[in-house]
Design a protein around this motif. Structure first.
Motif, PDB file in Angstrom:
ATOM      1  N   THR A  45       0.807  -1.212   0.000  1.00 46.32           N
ATOM      2  CA  THR A  45       0.000   0.000   0.000  1.00 46.32           C
ATOM      3  C   THR A  45       0.848   1.275   0.000  1.00 46.32           C
ATOM      4  O   THR A  45       0.313   2.356  -0.133  1.00 46.32           O
ATOM      5  N   ASP A  46       2.164   1.145   0.173  1.00 47.75           N
ATOM      6  CA  ASP A  46       3.016   2.322   0.210  1.00 47.75           C
ATOM      7  C   ASP A  46       3.181   2.926  -1.177  1.00 47.75           C
ATOM      8  O   ASP A  46       3.445   2.227  -2.145  1.00 47.75           O
ATOM      9  N   THR A  47       3.047   4.234  -1.251  1.00 44.13           N
ATOM     10  CA  THR A  47       3.355   4.961  -2.463  1.00 44.13           C
ATOM     11  C   THR A  47       4.856   5.157  -2.521  1.00 44.13           C
ATOM     12  O   THR A  47       5.492   5.450  -1.510  1.00 44.13           O
ATOM     13  N   VAL A  48       5.445   5.004  -3.683  1.00 49.67           N
ATOM     14  CA  VAL A  48       6.864   5.254  -3.880  1.00 49.67           C
ATOM     15  C   VAL A  48       7.007   6.529  -4.694  1.00 49.67           C
ATOM     16  O   VAL A  48       6.441   6.643  -5.775  1.00 49.67           O
ATOM     17  N   ILE A  49       7.749   7.485  -4.147  1.00 51.98           N
ATOM     18  CA  ILE A  49       8.015   8.742  -4.841  1.00 51.98           C
ATOM     19  C   ILE A  49       9.482   8.723  -5.247  1.00 51.98           C
ATOM     20  O   ILE A  49      10.369   8.912  -4.407  1.00 51.98           O
ATOM     21  N   ASP A  50       9.729   8.474  -6.520  1.00 53.60           N
ATOM     22  CA  ASP A  50      11.097   8.430  -7.037  1.00 53.60           C
ATOM     23  C   ASP A  50      11.443   9.833  -7.529  1.00 53.60           C
ATOM     24  O   ASP A  50      11.095  10.216  -8.642  1.00 53.60           O
ATOM     25  N   VAL A  51      12.105  10.594  -6.677  1.00 52.85           N
ATOM     26  CA  VAL A  51      12.378  11.995  -7.017  1.00 52.85           C
ATOM     27  C   VAL A  51      13.438  12.145  -8.094  1.00 52.85           C
ATOM     28  O   VAL A  51      13.600  13.223  -8.653  1.00 52.85           O
ATOM     29  N   ARG A  52      14.117  11.065  -8.428  1.00 54.12           N
ATOM     30  CA  ARG A  52      15.126  11.132  -9.488  1.00 54.12           C
ATOM     31  C   ARG A  52      14.503  11.457 -10.837  1.00 54.12           C
ATOM     32  O   ARG A  52      15.196  11.935 -11.734  1.00 54.12           O
ATOM     33  N   ILE A 109      11.694  13.441 -11.135  1.00 58.88           N
ATOM     34  CA  ILE A 109      10.838  14.615 -10.942  1.00 58.88           C
ATOM     35  C   ILE A 109      11.698  15.868 -11.032  1.00 58.88           C
ATOM     36  O   ILE A 109      12.807  15.890 -10.481  1.00 58.88           O
ATOM     37  N   ALA A 110      11.197  16.896 -11.701  1.00 57.85           N
ATOM     38  CA  ALA A 110      11.936  18.157 -11.805  1.00 57.85           C
ATOM     39  C   ALA A 110      12.262  18.674 -10.403  1.00 57.85           C
ATOM     40  O   ALA A 110      11.395  18.646  -9.518  1.00 57.85           O
ATOM     41  N   PRO A 111      13.493  19.133 -10.185  1.00 62.30           N
ATOM     42  CA  PRO A 111      13.901  19.566  -8.842  1.00 62.30           C
ATOM     43  C   PRO A 111      12.942  20.544  -8.163  1.00 62.30           C
ATOM     44  O   PRO A 111      12.659  20.402  -6.976  1.00 62.30           O
ATOM     45  N   ARG A 112      12.411  21.502  -8.886  1.00 59.54           N
ATOM     46  CA  ARG A 112      11.519  22.494  -8.265  1.00 59.54           C
ATOM     47  C   ARG A 112      10.184  21.902  -7.821  1.00 59.54           C
ATOM     48  O   ARG A 112       9.476  22.485  -7.015  1.00 59.54           O
ATOM     49  N   MET A 113       9.856  20.719  -8.316  1.00 57.05           N
ATOM     50  CA  MET A 113       8.582  20.076  -7.994  1.00 57.05           C
ATOM     51  C   MET A 113       8.700  19.064  -6.854  1.00 57.05           C
ATOM     52  O   MET A 113       7.697  18.628  -6.302  1.00 57.05           O
ATOM     53  N   ARG A 114       9.916  18.672  -6.519  1.00 52.88           N
ATOM     54  CA  ARG A 114      10.129  17.563  -5.585  1.00 52.88           C
ATOM     55  C   ARG A 114       9.540  17.818  -4.201  1.00 52.88           C
ATOM     56  O   ARG A 114       8.716  17.048  -3.719  1.00 52.88           O
ATOM     57  N   HIS A 115       9.979  18.884  -3.530  1.00 54.07           N
ATOM     58  CA  HIS A 115       9.510  19.119  -2.162  1.00 54.07           C
ATOM     59  C   HIS A 115       8.006  19.387  -2.109  1.00 54.07           C
ATOM     60  O   HIS A 115       7.324  18.801  -1.262  1.00 54.07           O
ATOM     61  N   THR A 122       2.820  17.565  -0.233  1.00 53.33           N
ATOM     62  CA  THR A 122       1.414  17.307  -0.559  1.00 53.33           C
ATOM     63  C   THR A 122       1.072  15.849  -0.268  1.00 53.33           C
ATOM     64  O   THR A 122       0.019  15.552   0.306  1.00 53.33           O
ATOM     65  N   ALA A 123       1.959  14.942  -0.643  1.00 55.59           N
ATOM     66  CA  ALA A 123       1.721  13.517  -0.367  1.00 55.59           C
ATOM     67  C   ALA A 123       1.624  13.284   1.137  1.00 55.59           C
ATOM     68  O   ALA A 123       0.742  12.549   1.598  1.00 55.59           O
ATOM     69  N   PHE A 124       2.490  13.930   1.922  1.00 49.25           N
ATOM     70  CA  PHE A 124       2.450  13.753   3.373  1.00 49.25           C
ATOM     71  C   PHE A 124       1.147  14.289   3.952  1.00 49.25           C
ATOM     72  O   PHE A 124       0.523  13.648   4.794  1.00 49.25           O
TER      73      PHE A 124
END
Length: 83
Positions: free
Chosen positions: A8-15, A17-23, A28-30
């Protein structure tokens, strides 16, 4: 990708994702997690600065557990522990 992740865990692979969108995406996910739910962040470096930001923004409401610590891939499980 994340051998220990619960199904059930969502995986967010920030590699990928555009740097400005990561945080913003991570916060938002949190904010959308129910208490006890988690997601996993995958990165190419230690996301420790993000831990400091979580500590400032959401003190006492999250758990941060390293599941993999480099050298090429870092995985951190972030669990919402309180609303």
């Amino acid at each position: 990708m994340c051998s220990d992740c619960q199904s059930t865990d969502t995986v967010i692979d920030v590699r990928v994702i555009a740097p400005r969108m990561r945080h913003p995406m991570i916060f938002t996910a949190f904010e959308n997690l129910a208490q006890g739910d988690a997601f996993v962040i995958v990165n190419d470096h230690d996301p420790k600065p993000l831990w400091y930001q979580f500590s400032a923004e959401y003190p006492g409401t999250f758990d941060w557990v390293y599941e993999q610590q480099g050298p090429e891939v870092w995985q951190v499980r972030v669990t919402r522990t309180a609303a």
